[in-house]
Design a protein around this motif. Sequence first.
Motif, PDB file in Angstrom:
ATOM      1  N   SER A   1       3.794   1.861 -10.639  1.00 39.54           N
ATOM      2  CA  SER A   1       4.686   1.069  -9.809  1.00 39.54           C
ATOM      3  C   SER A   1       3.873   0.059  -9.038  1.00 39.54           C
ATOM      4  CB  SER A   1       5.482   1.966  -8.865  1.00 39.54           C
ATOM      5  OG  SER A   1       4.626   2.485  -7.892  1.00 39.54           O
ATOM      6  N   PHE A   2       4.558  -0.983  -8.596  1.00 41.02           N
ATOM      7  CA  PHE A   2       3.813  -2.008  -7.869  1.00 41.02           C
ATOM      8  C   PHE A   2       4.701  -2.624  -6.807  1.00 41.02           C
ATOM      9  CE2 PHE A   2       5.645  -6.086  -9.021  1.00 41.02           C
ATOM     10  CZ  PHE A   2       6.484  -5.723 -10.057  1.00 41.02           C
ATOM     11  N   ASN A   3       4.045  -3.303  -5.889  1.00 41.95           N
ATOM     12  CA  ASN A   3       4.765  -4.078  -4.884  1.00 41.95           C
ATOM     13  C   ASN A   3       3.975  -5.354  -4.639  1.00 41.95           C
ATOM     14  OD1 ASN A   3       7.005  -3.776  -2.639  1.00 41.95           O
ATOM     15  ND2 ASN A   3       5.208  -4.722  -1.685  1.00 41.95           N
TER      16      ASN A   3
ATOM     17  N   GLY B   1       0.808  -1.212   0.000  1.00 43.95           N
ATOM     18  CA  GLY B   1       0.000   0.000   0.000  1.00 43.95           C
ATOM     19  C   GLY B   1       0.839   1.259   0.000  1.00 43.95           C
ATOM     20  N   ALA B   2       2.136   1.085   0.228  1.00 38.58           N
ATOM     21  CA  ALA B   2       2.997   2.257   0.303  1.00 38.58           C
ATOM     22  C   ALA B   2       3.260   2.854  -1.059  1.00 38.58           C
ATOM     23  CB  ALA B   2       4.321   1.888   0.966  1.00 38.58           C
ATOM     24  N   GLY B   3       2.834   2.164  -2.100  1.00 35.31           N
ATOM     25  CA  GLY B   3       3.138   2.630  -3.436  1.00 35.31           C
ATOM     26  C   GLY B   3       2.320   3.829  -3.864  1.00 35.31           C
ATOM     27  N   GLY B   4       2.044   4.719  -2.944  1.00 38.65           N
ATOM     28  CA  GLY B   4       1.273   5.897  -3.306  1.00 38.65           C
ATOM     29  C   GLY B   4       2.052   6.800  -4.231  1.00 38.65           C
ATOM     30  N   LYS B   5       3.351   6.746  -4.075  1.00 39.82           N
ATOM     31  CA  LYS B   5       4.164   7.583  -4.960  1.00 39.82           C
ATOM     32  C   LYS B   5       4.845   6.680  -5.988  1.00 39.82           C
ATOM     33  CE  LYS B   5       8.052   7.504  -1.705  1.00 39.82           C
ATOM     34  NZ  LYS B   5       7.485   6.807  -0.563  1.00 39.82           N
ATOM     35  N   LEU B   6       4.996   7.204  -7.116  1.00 39.74           N
ATOM     36  CA  LEU B   6       5.612   6.410  -8.173  1.00 39.74           C
ATOM     37  C   LEU B   6       7.094   6.263  -7.903  1.00 39.74           C
ATOM     38  CD1 LEU B   6       3.830   7.965 -11.235  1.00 39.74           C
ATOM     39  CD2 LEU B   6       3.497   5.673 -10.292  1.00 39.74           C
ATOM     40  N   GLN B   7       7.568   5.085  -8.055  1.00 38.18           N
ATOM     41  CA  GLN B   7       8.998   4.889  -7.875  1.00 38.18           C
ATOM     42  C   GLN B   7       9.491   3.889  -8.911  1.00 38.18           C
ATOM     43  OE1 GLN B   7       9.368   3.544  -3.893  1.00 38.18           O
ATOM     44  NE2 GLN B   7       8.543   1.529  -4.348  1.00 38.18           N
ATOM     45  N   LYS B   8      10.739   4.099  -9.304  1.00 35.17           N
ATOM     46  CA  LYS B   8      11.253   3.264 -10.368  1.00 35.17           C
ATOM     47  C   LYS B   8      12.171   2.172  -9.862  1.00 35.17           C
ATOM     48  CE  LYS B   8      12.229   6.889 -13.157  1.00 35.17           C
ATOM     49  NZ  LYS B   8      12.766   7.537 -14.359  1.00 35.17           N
TER      50      LYS B   8
ATOM     51  N   VAL C   1      -0.636  -7.674  -3.076  1.00 34.51           N
ATOM     52  CA  VAL C   1      -0.069  -6.937  -4.198  1.00 34.51           C
ATOM     53  C   VAL C   1      -0.740  -5.568  -4.241  1.00 34.51           C
ATOM     54  CG1 VAL C   1      -1.696  -7.956  -5.841  1.00 34.51           C
ATOM     55  CG2 VAL C   1       0.451  -6.991  -6.679  1.00 34.51           C
ATOM     56  N   GLY C   2       0.026  -4.574  -4.545  1.00 36.90           N
ATOM     57  CA  GLY C   2      -0.539  -3.236  -4.608  1.00 36.90           C
ATOM     58  C   GLY C   2       0.194  -2.421  -5.638  1.00 36.90           C
ATOM     59  N   GLY C   3      -0.475  -1.404  -6.131  1.00 33.56           N
ATOM     60  CA  GLY C   3       0.209  -0.598  -7.121  1.00 33.56           C
ATOM     61  C   GLY C   3      -0.481   0.725  -7.377  1.00 33.56           C
ATOM     62  N   THR C   4       0.252   1.556  -8.045  1.00 33.81           N
ATOM     63  CA  THR C   4      -0.247   2.865  -8.397  1.00 33.81           C
ATOM     64  C   THR C   4      -0.012   3.078  -9.888  1.00 33.81           C
ATOM     65  OG1 THR C   4       0.327   3.731  -6.255  1.00 33.81           O
ATOM     66  CG2 THR C   4       0.067   5.338  -8.004  1.00 33.81           C
ATOM     67  N   ALA C   5      -1.015   3.620 -10.531  1.00 36.06           N
ATOM     68  CA  ALA C   5      -0.823   3.918 -11.944  1.00 36.06           C
ATOM     69  C   ALA C   5      -1.355   5.302 -12.244  1.00 36.06           C
ATOM     70  CB  ALA C   5      -1.547   2.880 -12.795  1.00 36.06           C
TER      71      ALA C   5
ATOM     72  N   LEU D   1      -3.032   7.350 -14.769  1.00 35.10           N
ATOM     73  CA  LEU D   1      -3.771   6.959 -15.963  1.00 35.10           C
ATOM     74  C   LEU D   1      -3.695   8.026 -17.039  1.00 35.10           C
ATOM     75  CD1 LEU D   1      -6.891   5.421 -14.247  1.00 35.10           C
ATOM     76  CD2 LEU D   1      -4.839   4.261 -15.051  1.00 35.10           C
ATOM     77  N   THR D   2      -4.019   9.236 -16.654  1.00 30.41           N
ATOM     78  CA  THR D   2      -3.848  10.356 -17.565  1.00 30.41           C
ATOM     79  C   THR D   2      -3.098  11.372 -16.747  1.00 30.41           C
ATOM     80  OG1 THR D   2      -5.754  11.576 -16.827  1.00 30.41           O
ATOM     81  CG2 THR D   2      -6.130   9.873 -18.490  1.00 30.41           C
ATOM     82  N   ASN D   3      -3.093  12.565 -17.199  1.00 30.79           N
ATOM     83  CA  ASN D   3      -2.424  13.574 -16.399  1.00 30.79           C
ATOM     84  C   ASN D   3      -3.146  13.840 -15.097  1.00 30.79           C
ATOM     85  OD1 ASN D   3      -0.249  13.937 -17.941  1.00 30.79           O
ATOM     86  ND2 ASN D   3      -1.183  15.552 -19.212  1.00 30.79           N
ATOM     87  N   ARG D   4      -4.414  13.509 -15.066  1.00 28.54           N
ATOM     88  CA  ARG D   4      -5.167  13.906 -13.888  1.00 28.54           C
ATOM     89  C   ARG D   4      -5.653  12.745 -13.023  1.00 28.54           C
ATOM     90  NH1 ARG D   4      -8.785  19.183 -14.938  1.00 28.54           N
ATOM     91  NH2 ARG D   4      -7.035  20.639 -14.982  1.00 28.54           N
ATOM     92  N   PHE D   5      -5.754  11.594 -13.605  1.00 33.83           N
ATOM     93  CA  PHE D   5      -6.252  10.465 -12.815  1.00 33.83           C
ATOM     94  C   PHE D   5      -5.105   9.600 -12.296  1.00 33.83           C
ATOM     95  CE2 PHE D   5     -10.437  11.035 -14.879  1.00 33.83           C
ATOM     96  CZ  PHE D   5     -11.233  10.897 -13.750  1.00 33.83           C
ATOM     97  N   THR D   6      -5.229   9.198 -11.047  1.00 39.00           N
ATOM     98  CA  THR D   6      -4.283   8.230 -10.488  1.00 39.00           C
ATOM     99  C   THR D   6      -5.089   7.104  -9.859  1.00 39.00           C
ATOM    100  OG1 THR D   6      -2.837  10.064  -9.960  1.00 39.00           O
ATOM    101  CG2 THR D   6      -2.306   7.927  -8.968  1.00 39.00           C
ATOM    102  N   LEU D   7      -4.714   5.914 -10.184  1.00 37.10           N
ATOM    103  CA  LEU D   7      -5.388   4.756  -9.623  1.00 37.10           C
ATOM    104  C   LEU D   7      -4.443   4.092  -8.641  1.00 37.10           C
ATOM    105  CD1 LEU D   7      -7.873   2.766  -9.935  1.00 37.10           C
ATOM    106  CD2 LEU D   7      -6.379   1.467 -11.463  1.00 37.10           C
TER     107      LEU D   7
END
Lengths: 565, 1060
Positions: free
Chosen positions: B358-360, B247-254, B384-388, B390-396
């Motif tokens: 990103s995902f974990n 759940g920590a994947g709130g921020k994108l990380q590479k 499993v969790g992740g953040t994507a 989607l567009t410039n304005r949406f984050t899932l």
Amino acid sequence: MKKLLIYLTIVSVIVVAGCKKFNDKFDSLLTDPNQPSLTSADVDLYLNNVILNFENFHRAASDLSDPLVRQETMFGPTYFNQYGPTSFDGIWTTAYTSVFKTANTLIPIAEEKGQYTHSGIAKVLKAFTMMTLVDLFGDVPYSEANLGVENTNPKADKGQDVYAAALALLDDAITTLGKDATSSPGNDIYYGGTASKWITLAKTLELRAYVQTRLVDPGAKDKINALIADGDLITDESNDFTFQYGSKASAPDSRDGRYVGNYGTDNGAGAYLGTYALWALAKEKGFMDPRTRYYFYRQCLNPTDYSDSRLPDQTTLQFALACYYRAVPPWYPAGSPYCVLDGGWWGRDHGNNEGTGPDLLVKTAWGVYPAGGALDYDQNTSIGQSAGRELGAKGLGMEPIFLSSFTYFLQAEAALTMGTAGDPEALMLQGIQASFDKVAAFPGSINYSPTSDTAFLITDFKVQKYLTYVKNQYEAAASDDAKLNIIEKEFYIAAWGNGLEPYNTYRRTAKPDNFQLTANIADPGAFIRSFFYPSVYVNLNKNITQKTVTNVKVFWDTNPDNLYH
Amino acid sequence: MRKLTLLFLSICVFCALDTWAQNTVTGQVTDANGLPIPGATIKIKNSKSGTTAAADGSFKLNVPANGVLVVSGVGFETKETTVSGSTVSISLKQSDQSLNEVVVTALGIKREKKALGYSVTTVGKESLELRSEGDVGRVLNGKVAGLDVLNTSGISGSGTNISIRGISSITGGASTPLFIVDGVPFDGGNNASEGFQFGGGSTTSSRFLDLDPNNIESINVLKGLSASTLYGEAARNGVILVTTKNGAGGKLQKKKEITVSQSVFANRVSNLPDYQHTYGGGFDLVPSAAFSNWGQAFTNPPLQVAYSPSLQASYPDLYGNGAKQDYKDYANNVKDFFRTGLVKTTSVNITGGSDKASFNANYSYMDDQGFTPGNRVYKNNFGVGGTAKLTNRFTLNSVFNFAITDFQTPALGANSGGGGPDVTSVFGYLIFTPRSINLMGLPYEDPLTHSSIYYRGGNDIENPRWTAANATNTDKTYRSFGSMGLKYDLTKAITLNYRFGYDVYSDQTSLQVNKGGKSGGANYVNGLYRTSSIFNTILNHLLFVTYNGKLNTNFSLEANVGADFGKKTFSRDGLKSTYQTVYGLFNHGNFTSHDIYSEGGALIDYNAEKITAGAYFHGSLGYRDYLYLTVEGRNDWVSTLEKKNRTLFYPGVSASFIPTSAIESLKGSKAINYLKLRVGFSTSAHFPDPYNTRPSLAIATNAFVDLNGNVVNVGAIPNRLPNPNLKPELLKETEAGIEGKFWDNRISLDLTAYYRTSTDQILDRQLDPSTGSTVTQVNAGSVDNKGIEAGLGVTVFRNKDWTWDLNGVFTLNRSKVHDMPDDIKQIVTAGFTNLGTFAINGQPLGVLQGNYRQVDAKTGKYIVDDNGYYLGSSDIGIIGDPNPKYKLTGISTLTYKNISFRMQWDYTHGGVIWSNTVRTMLSRGLTKDTDFDRKLPYILPNTVKSDGSPNDYQQSVDNIYFNAIGFGPSDVTTWDATLIRLRELSVSFSLPARLLDKTPFGSISLVLTGNNLWYLAPNFPKYTRFDPESNSLGVTNYKGLDLFAGPSARRYGGSIRVTF
């Protein structure tokens, strides 16, 4: 900022609309889905509750009383230590929240529907419960009781006021039961729904109350005579007020609790029987009371025979039967029973608080009457559920709440002490005969007849011998007090399985006068004249403080503070 | 392993040979005020070489031409300087890491810590991972000020009590904090279907056991009521905010990394009584098959005694025919009953991502074998969790977790300590086994029937080995929890969020007792099989808008407005069967009798549903980065109350001020690096459990079956009186605190004082049954809790190789009950009405009452009765306060290069426990406390007769111990529970990163850990070695009674973790 306000407004609208929509849903979740609604109230189901819980109540009253009158052993060793206040929480809760509350709810509904038998039964059982609460605890809440949150700290009423209310309720019950009822109860375990039998019981309970209060009621004699003249008392076995248990072992366990505690597992006998009771039947008269083998079951006929494999080691036996290796307490009068009696009658002395020895498979257990255990025909077998063990009558026991013999003994006491109608000696002998009839017929009534050998059964010959012995004893008695002692001893024996009646009798008359003294200490303190108040009562009710001594007397008890032992 | 070492060594050699042309540079590192910074690190960029500044800040280093120095110091910002001469002077700016520290608060919103007006404690993964305990609650013990953790038992998987800032609610059930996992409410309850007498609470797990500590990124403990503004009334006991790695994947990380860890621990019993070895079983110096150990002294050669009748009957050839056994000291008969369990945990974590997503993912498996035979826990956790974007304005953002927890323990009923027909319990007849009983050397069951056999003549008690093998509680959970969130950035400052969270589990519990036992009465000994199937769901929708931006140069605003809707359902059904037909098979079909009531007599079937809706706002106005004012409020609607009472609004306000940013003279101060003052007032609500406002009937079917087989059913009016006027309860709290860092950030302090009060509580008011009912729920009574929580960190020293940090956590809480209405005498809160915990006006909540020794007014000594035993009271009185006076934890971390040595000491001062274990040890003569000459007569010391004259009643010593202690007044066996414990000792070692440069490994670390290695409860009888840190009352607000809860666990072992 402007945008923010717009969004805030939108969210607020959604929230408010959402709440409105859910309000109906909220309401639907207030009703408990696990319980039926009030509209499903059913008089028959309520009456079943009163009937079963009255039995629970009376059984508890009997069980709490019986160690004091040496039916089962008292652990003690002092009377002060015998019962902690929590011992009484169950009986208290049963009385008020089950018997009274359900009866109070049932009576108006039943009478509105013309179900007078239902309401009459509820009234009789309620009245019996009220009197018994007074008998056990003294002053108890009644007029302020069962008001729910309207009175969260009910004050205690005087014992005599509760008794008066109970007697009035019995009168009321007699009237109610005399009316034509629209329906008959479906599960009247006591009397099969016969209203007239309940009327007989109600009148007998009035007799019982008048004898009970005779020391404080100058009008008792006239009231008793009036009831005797009326002639509608429990004097026939068919009117006995008993609760017959079932044989189902679980879901629900409907067997006699004394049976379950002894025969229900392979652990052997539960509670110890009192040495005094064993002696009073097996030994005291010099010959064995014919009821002995019905009342008691010996697992081991000779506890000092080391060849019995159940008694493997002398050191173990010395532990299990420590009293056997000790001298009789010096404060015991000559002739007093002590420890194991010849013939294997293995109980426990009054006030012996030693740990439980490894004697569960050898000590004497409850017999067939009234616990639904085994008749003792010298099986010399341990009790328990596994093969080869003695199972007896499978728990088809019976609670002897009020028997015809009791009526005779009370009348005999009244005739002797107050000069009420009837000859005390004849009444006593009628009582003994009634008791023999009851006990002898009991195994057959539950289809249990393990032997036809008359050596072990009650026979007319044995009964006649017994009656003659007691008759001679009575006639030889020098004083009314000695005669009363004989009447109450026979009452005591006949009441086996009911601790309450002998406990009341003992406080009223101090008879029988030869109860066994406490074994492990010389002075057990003052006899319990009324019980400590229940923990749930003193700890949750502002208006009550706990008794600090054991000899707080019930209103009908005017005897000296230290008359008893 | 050896190959690996060789590889590392060769890398080291290679590094050492790696040289450049260089010149020697000397210099000094100072702070903004010109004061030296000892211990500052000076490294050469893109190189392995470097040094550390001396006490005066000076250093000397060989630097290549045009080399760049990277200079850093703890509490300072790192600075890079290009060297252009042979001397250099470097001034470091104090870092403002304290100022920028960000914490996750309610709803997962990250806020600057300095803006918070309330106390938050963060526990990082380093304190949670690779632990020997799989229970998050127990791992947190001692690590958070204000958090109180108490086990129900040392059994692996047994329930755990957690409470924060004392207990506010007199009868509101266990004050377990609200667990929020990845932003979603998570049930942390304990599905005990029975009271504590039947092992309720200890034979079922607390459901936070379903979390995997190895998968937790961090835990934030929100202690104050302000957290409830965002979470609603369920948060009134505080919030344990768990952020999983998924759940920590709130921020994108590479970053892409795989972490594998493996732990192995031994799990052993930590505290058995120190038994005496002089006397054996019996009484009055006579050897026998008694429960008590007052038999004769052991002799050489030993006395020969017969085997028990049950042994002879089952094994006539071996033990019958006059065969004898030694009556001697079987010294380890209890010790050898226990085993060394193994706790193995394997955990794999994979993280990765790109610019857009990103995902974990995480999987772990734990196999925890208890020290008691028959006790184990298996845990499987997958997430499993992740953040994507989607567009410039949406984050899932989405998290999914799945857990299987499978717990099994031998039956653990409360036990009275002898003789009584208690429910079956593995510890019941074990701990007080007489010394002369050969528990482990003889068979425990009949070879044909499998029924229990043991030493007693009547074979009337159950052999503990039989219990362990034949009476089992199981608790198996399949659980899925997670969330899906969608964020829309409306503007740069405003975002719109929706989140759906769910927590759904099925919990299958059972009690399986084979026929042939001896404990628990007819229902147990003929075989018992009770199954309960629980289905629990929490569904939660949340919609909120946040604004975060600057209003002008001076003011900033962070605001959050939202609404949520939650639904919680609970359903349980099951069956109890008795009378087993074939031994060993647990299927209801193998039992002849079936019932709808559990072993404690409660109806197994139960359904409940509760819905809540809430709307809240929260705004924090900041002025120039040093003054913050937060205003918040929430309105709840809850379905458990009648319409007119089902809503409550509760606001809060708090402020924080940072003098070190505001006051010019403090800026850059060396003595005070950071200081924050905060004060807050907050409120919360408490709504009752369902179904307390409307009347219903009670039906009992099958209440009796008469002689002729007729079934009797009954109808009743429930003993719980409904209260249609019940209202929600408002809790209020004021807290003030100081946070600071001092002396070059070497000392950190976090101090909070709070005062919490809840008036007109939702109170389960017990009634004298003569009212016709036994309980009703009313609004009455108040409880105040005031307390201090302090965290103090000191860096004792820190230089190039060594660091020594000391951390202290202090918790003090005082509660007081008041304003209980006049018509309420007292409230029984737990235990029994004559020995239990109570709420009484003017007293701390949960004081212990019982009967007590009567004291002679003149001499002040205890009075004895005519037998020479204590004269007890007929009533009950206060015999002690089980609440500890304070708790203190000290954590020392000593680090040398890559090796870290850590110790955690816990100290609890005060609190009392009535201990049946200790009572039994003494009254039955088992421990060295009673290893004296037992032939001498004994008089209870310090006592008088009822007339005030000295007590001269002599008794045998076993009579005194048995009657005056074993059956004496309750206060005789109530002891002060002060406790000091070495909770954890660990050594960790991580391979230096440079050694791994040329390997596939990112890092390798090793940890050796021991838990509960030593403890002392100095005020208990010395040799009973009782561990007060367990609670026989189950998962509840109350403590102070021990009914053979059993010993605690000691665990030690090691873990290795490797990242790729």
